[in-house]
Each structure stands twice: as C-alpha cells, then as structure tokens.
Design an enzyme around this catalytic site. Structure first.
Site, PDB file in Angstrom:
ATOM      1  N   ASP B 130       0.833  -1.209   0.000  1.00  9.60           N
ATOM      2  CA  ASP B 130       0.000   0.000   0.000  1.00  9.60           C
ATOM      3  C   ASP B 130       0.866   1.257   0.000  1.00  9.60           C
ATOM      4  O   ASP B 130       0.551   2.253  -0.638  1.00  9.60           O
ATOM      5  CB  ASP B 130      -0.917   0.009   1.229  1.00  9.60           C
ATOM      6  CG  ASP B 130      -1.991  -1.065   1.099  1.00  9.60           C
ATOM      7  OD1 ASP B 130      -2.214  -1.526  -0.059  1.00  9.60           O
ATOM      8  OD2 ASP B 130      -2.568  -1.459   2.130  1.00  9.60           O
ATOM      9  N   CYS B 131       1.972   1.200   0.753  1.00  4.02           N
ATOM     10  CA  CYS B 131       2.815   2.392   0.828  1.00  4.02           C
ATOM     11  C   CYS B 131       3.889   2.434  -0.268  1.00  4.02           C
ATOM     12  O   CYS B 131       4.418   3.496  -0.582  1.00  4.02           O
ATOM     13  CB  CYS B 131       3.442   2.514   2.211  1.00  4.02           C
ATOM     14  SG  CYS B 131       4.140   0.973   2.823  1.00  4.02           S
TER      15      CYS B 131
END
Ligand code: SF4
Ligand code: SF4
Lengths: 131, 501
Positions: B130-131
C-alpha cells in the site's frame, strides 16, 4: 619468428612438416600442436633467414599461415604486477623486475594460452596477424 | 624506556616534522640503531597489501522512485544484490556472478565500474505494498546518483595465508589461482614484511576505529574480520570506507578462472611507534613469517601440510618440495602493496592523514570453528535395499519378466556366472522385448551400468541419478558383486525427510 599454422582435417595425415623441412632446409622447432576433428593448429619457430621460404612452402600446400609477432599481449593498464603469470608460463616469459613489477620477454612465448586464463586481472591475450 | 603518545605523533604530523618509514625498511633501521633509538627516530611505520579479498562488498542506498518501490530483488548490470533490508538499500557482494554473463562479470566488476563512474543498469522487482505500490523498475544510474555507496568488507587483510600446490595429475583451478599438475607450481598471497597485521601481531594499535588507507581513500577498521584467528597468526579485519572516494588503482575486479569473481582490495595500516615493542614488531622480515604449503588437490577442509616455508623463500621464486624445485607465484601484488605503503607515508608527511588509537583493540584470542553438519545424508550402505533379485546372463526374457513381477522391482541387475554385474534390465525393457518376441536378455539389457559404491555418501549417488536421468543404481562391492540397490525414490524420500526435520 613464430608462425601459427592452421590445417584442414584432411591434411593432418600427410607428413607436411617433414616435407617442408626437407624442401627449405629450415630448422623448425615445433612449440605447440593441437589436432582436432575440425583440423589442426601448430605453432612453429623458424630461423629469420628462412621465413619467406617457409611461409611460401606452407601456402602452396593450402595451409593458413599466421605470423605471431606479438605472441602474448599485456594490457598494462589492467595488469597489477601480481606475478600470478610467472609460475604458470612453461617457458618463463614473465619475471619480477625493479620494484616488484612484472617484466615480460614475449619473444619466448609459445602461445600455450595458460597465462591468458591464469591472469586474474584478464590483462593477457594472444595476438594474431594473417599473411 | 622511550615511550610516545599518539598526540605527540599527531602534533608532529601537524608541524611537518613527523618521520614516517615504510614497513619493508624498518628491519634495517632497527638492526642499525637498535629499538630504543628507532622509537626516538621513527614515528610511524606504514604497511600495505593488495590482493584478492572475496569477502568484500558495498552497501548502497538508491533513493526513492515515484511512485515508490520496496525493492525485493535488485540487479546491477544483471548481478543480484542482497535486499533483505529496508526498501531501497542493497548490498552488492564481490563474488556474486552475473545472471547473463556468468563468470565473466560479477559483483566486483559492478563495484569497479561504479568507481570508474560508468553507467550501471539497475533493475528491481517487488510484490507492491500500500505504501510502496510500484512493482518493478528498470533504470540507469552512476555512483553519483547513489545516496550512499559504503564499502563494507566483512573479512580483509589476512595476516598471512597458506601456500597452495597440487599433487594430482590434473591442472586444478582454485581461489589460489591455476595450480599445475604434479606440484608444477605453488601460489601464495600476502605482502610479507609489508603485511599490515603482521607488523603489529598483538594488535597494540589496531582495532575498532583505526583509520586506514582503503582503496585509495581513508577508511576505518570496524572490528575483527570474520574467521579472525589470531592464535594461528591468521588475524583478519572488517573495514568500512566511502566508495565514492576510492580509486580503481587500488580496487580491481578479478576473475579466478573456473573458480569465480573476486575483488582486489588495497589496504594500508599506519602503525604508530609508541614503544620498543612496536619498533621490534614492525621490524619483521619476510624470513620471520612462516606459512604452510598445502595440497589443494585434496578436496577436504583439512588439507595436508606438505612443508613450512617463509615469505622470504616464497619471494625467491623457487621453493623446494620433495627434492624438486617448484616455481612460486604470488596472486597478490607486492608492487601495489608498496605503492600503498608509500602513499600512506606521503599522506602522513603532508599532514593529510592523522593517526588515532582504536576504541577497542582486536580480540587476541578468538578461534575458528568448523561448520556443524547436522543433516548430512548417510552412506549408501545405510539406506540401500539388500534383498535384491538378480538374474543370470543368458536367461530367457520370460524368466526375467517373472522375477520382476514376483519381486515387485522395476530393475533387475544381470550378473555373470561368478556373480559379477554385467548389465541391467528394467520392466520397460522387458515389456518391449515381450511385445516384439524375438529378443534375448543379453540384447535388451543396458551394459554400461551406472553403479554406486557401498561407502559412497548418498549425496554422490543422488548426483549420479540426476546426471544420468535414471531411476535406480545397483550397489556393488569391490568385486563388482551386487550387494544392494538404491532407487531414486528412496533418495528423494531421504532428502525430503532431511529437509523437513
Ligand atoms: S598475472 Fe596478470 S595482472 Fe598479474 S602480473 Fe601477470 S599480467 Fe599482470
Ligand atoms: S601464452 Fe603460454 S608461453 Fe606465452 S606467455 Fe602465456 S603462458 Fe607463456
């Protein structure tokens, strides 16, 4: 002077070298000989006064003749003067000189190729010149 | 007794009055004026070594891309770097070989190419998070683009090393270079009288934090190296330095033919002459450093020592082994080692390099243990089936078929009258023969049988099974009598069991 001779497979059986010694009267010294199904390779050393005769004699017999003027070539930028090549060379081309740098006396080289792989820095190669 | 401090030496460096000599000259000086005056005269002795140091590599930080990527696999010019750390850090090890060029190019070449400012291809893949959503990247970088390029070598500058020779009748290719057959040559490594750790063998002045010459710039020792074995005079150091300041003159990629890739690393350690003990230890000569000639044709951890020689013997170019003169070759460069000691001397004389005492000295008493091998595969005799059914040469094919069915084997070794192995038939050979009806057993059997020895480690049999793509190996004794059979299924089960244990 050293010559590299390349033979076709069918020539291997004929007594070429003996014929040429008899014909030219040159004292040939065989430094290296390799025979494979694909043909043969021989390195010979010949006296300077017979160079032309011998080259001609081989060429009329369809042998490919390569003059080995710079038998082993050293890339001095790459060489670190370690000396790994010294004990590998069968004819003592290399030796330590001043300041532990490695001197080479390439005239003695018989093109066996051992030092080309033996040099960790990949500084050595074999030169070729066609005639 | 004359004593000096590092502070006194450093103030002499500042005011330009420092006296520095290279380690190869120190023995003469001490012989001439004695150790006490040598302490008064000489402030620093510089050492140097330049040789193959496989345990070397570089930590890099690439900076973040946009969108960012958590690099899970990284290749630099197709050489894989280790990435089991944070998102854009990786360690390129000197000996890692290229995935496309094999042993022609490797980690050491990437390191040299970085130092030479060449453009390097950087490839990376990731599972995406996600990051860090980006899943792959392919770009070109140079050393200037890296945030950090920190050389960090776990084991460098062996105090001294063994001499290698080869008693077998084949040329062998080792990390000590090409070794000609029948002890045709002997190779060695290390700078002898210039060797850094040999000049302070009790590590009075060497340890964590010692400032050193590293590949053309100033680096540091960060501790003892891996396999540090001071008791046997095989001390090593772990070093760190900034790759961005290094010079290809003192850092070189090399290829040990048919062995692998390595990096020639240049290291010089300054030894402050604080007292007589150090004046004496830096006066070490080649003839004071002895080492063992080992037979590298024996493929075991402990190789037999053929004889003990000194670096003076080795540097003479010839050593005597079994009454024969054997040519010696270093694989490290004394020429460059001397250049390193000279360069370090010049830096100190010009006030560009200050000495320091280590925060911790190198440990004087660690030992090297061998690897504990808990899952070694057993020997063939421990796992083979012993109730093996055989068939005599000249028997009928039908008889062979019966025995296979009865014994529930798929392989039937064929033996001569005196019980010696002459061939093997498989269930498949037999069914083919039965179908065509006109073949004899001797015609259908395989005569060149790949076999196992009772005392061979199963590992070796496993390699045979794989190499010849076969499914069973008759086990024979010295008289070629069949004593058992080993099937590839048994080997596979064994290997699998060992793995899960
Ligand atoms: S082995 Fe290679 S690098 Fe070493 S001295 Fe010979 S040519 Fe130079
Ligand atoms: S090619 Fe062979 S003979 Fe020539 S220098 Fe190299 S090792 Fe010596």
């Amino acid at each position: 002077m050293k010559l590299l001779l390349r033979f076709l497979p069918e020539m291997i059986k004929s007594p070429l070298i003996s014929e040429i010694i008899l014909e030219t009267g040159a004292k040939l010294n065989i430094n290296k000989a390799n025979v494979a199904p694909s043909g043969g390779e021989i390195v010979i050393d010949i006296p300077p006064d017979k160079v032309e005769d011998v080259i001609r004699a081989f060429k009329v017999r369809d042998v490919k003749v390569i003059v080995l003027e710079h038998p082993v070539i050293r890339d001095d930028e790459r060489c670190v003067n370690c000396g790994a090549c010294i004990s590998i060379c069968p004819v003592d081309v290399f030796e330590f000189g001043e300041d532990w740098s490695v001197d080479s006396n390439v005239d003695k080289c018989v093109r066996c190729g051992a030092c080309v792989y033996g040099c960790p820095l990949c500084a050595l190669s074999l030169g070729e010149e066609d005639v | 007794m004359t004593e000096k401090t590092i502070q006194e030496i450093n103030s002499k460096i500042r005011d330009g009055s420092v006296c520095v000599v290279t380690a190869d000259r120190m023995s003469e000086i001490v012989e001439e004026i004695g150790p006490e005056d040598a302490v008064k005269e000489v402030d620093v002795v510089t050492t140097g070594t330049f040789g193959a140091m496989c345990s070397s590599g570089v930590w890099m930080n690439f900076g973040h891309s946009d969108p960012p990527i958590k690099m899970q696999k990284v290749w630099l010019n197709d050489v894989e770097a280790y990435t089991g750390v944070a998102a854009v850090d990786a360690f390129i090890g000197a000996t890692q070989i290229s995935e496309t060029e094999g042993m022609k190019y490797g980690g050491a070449h990437v390191i040299e190419d970085l130092v030479r400012g060449k453009i390097i291809n950087l490839r990376s893949t990731s599972h995406g998070t996600d990051c860090y959503p980006k899943r792959s990247i392919n770009t070109e970088i140079t050393i200037d683009d890296l945030n950090q390029a920190t050389m960090l070598n776990p084991r460098n500058a062996y105090q001294k090393y063994n001499v290698a020779t080869n008693s077998s009748d084949k040329t062998i290719y080792t990390y000590m270079g090409t070794l000609l057959p029948r002890k045709g040559n002997a190779t060695y490594s290390g700078a002898g009288d210039l060797s850094p750790l040999s000049n302070d063998p009790t590590y009075e002045t060497i340890g964590m934090g010692t400032r050193i010459f590293l590949c053309g710039t100033q680096g540091h020792i960060i501790g003892e190296g891996t396999q540090h074995a001071p008791g046997a005079n095989f001390g090593t150091i772990m070093v760190r330095g900034d790759l961005k300041d290094m010079s290809p003159e003192f850092l070189r990629a090399a290829i040990l033919y048919r062995y692998g890739i390595t990096l020639y690393v240049g290291i010089g350690i300054p030894i402050p002459i604080l007292n007589e003990k150090l004046a004496l230890s830096t006066a070490i000569k080649d003839s004071d450093i002895s080492t063992s000639v080992l037979d590298y044709s024996i493929p075991r951890r402990s190789r037999p020592t053929i004889k003990t020689v000194t670096y003076a013997d080795l540097k003479s170019g010839l050593i005597e082994i079994d009454g024969k003169e054997v040519k010696t070759s270093p694989i490290s460069s004394y020429h460059v080692a001397k250049k390193i000691a000279d360069t370090l001397k010049r830096w100190i004389e010009k006030g560009e390099f200050m000495l320091n005492l280590p925060a911790e000295r190198l440990p004087p008493d660690t030992q090297v243990k061998p690897l504990r091998q808990t899952r070694e595969l057993p020997l063939v005799k421990d796992v083979m089936l012993t109730n093996v059914t055989t068939i005599e040469q000249g028997s009928e094919v039908e008889e062979a078929a019966k025995r296979i069915i009865k014994g529930e084997f798929t392989h039937l070794p064929v033996v001569s009258k005196d019980d010696k192995l002459v061939g093997i038939v498989t269930a498949w050979d037999i069914s083919k023969a039965v179908a065509s009806k006109d073949k004899t057993l001797d015609e259908i059997m395989t005569k060149k049988v790949v076999t196992s020895d009772i005392d061979e480690p199963v590992e070796i049999s496993a390699a045979k099974v794989e190499k010849h793509n076969i499914s069973a190996l008759p086990v024979i004794d010295k008289e070629r009598k069949v004593v058992g059979i080993l099937t590839s299924d048994d080997i596979t089960k064994l290997v699998a069991k060992r793995r899960v244990k």
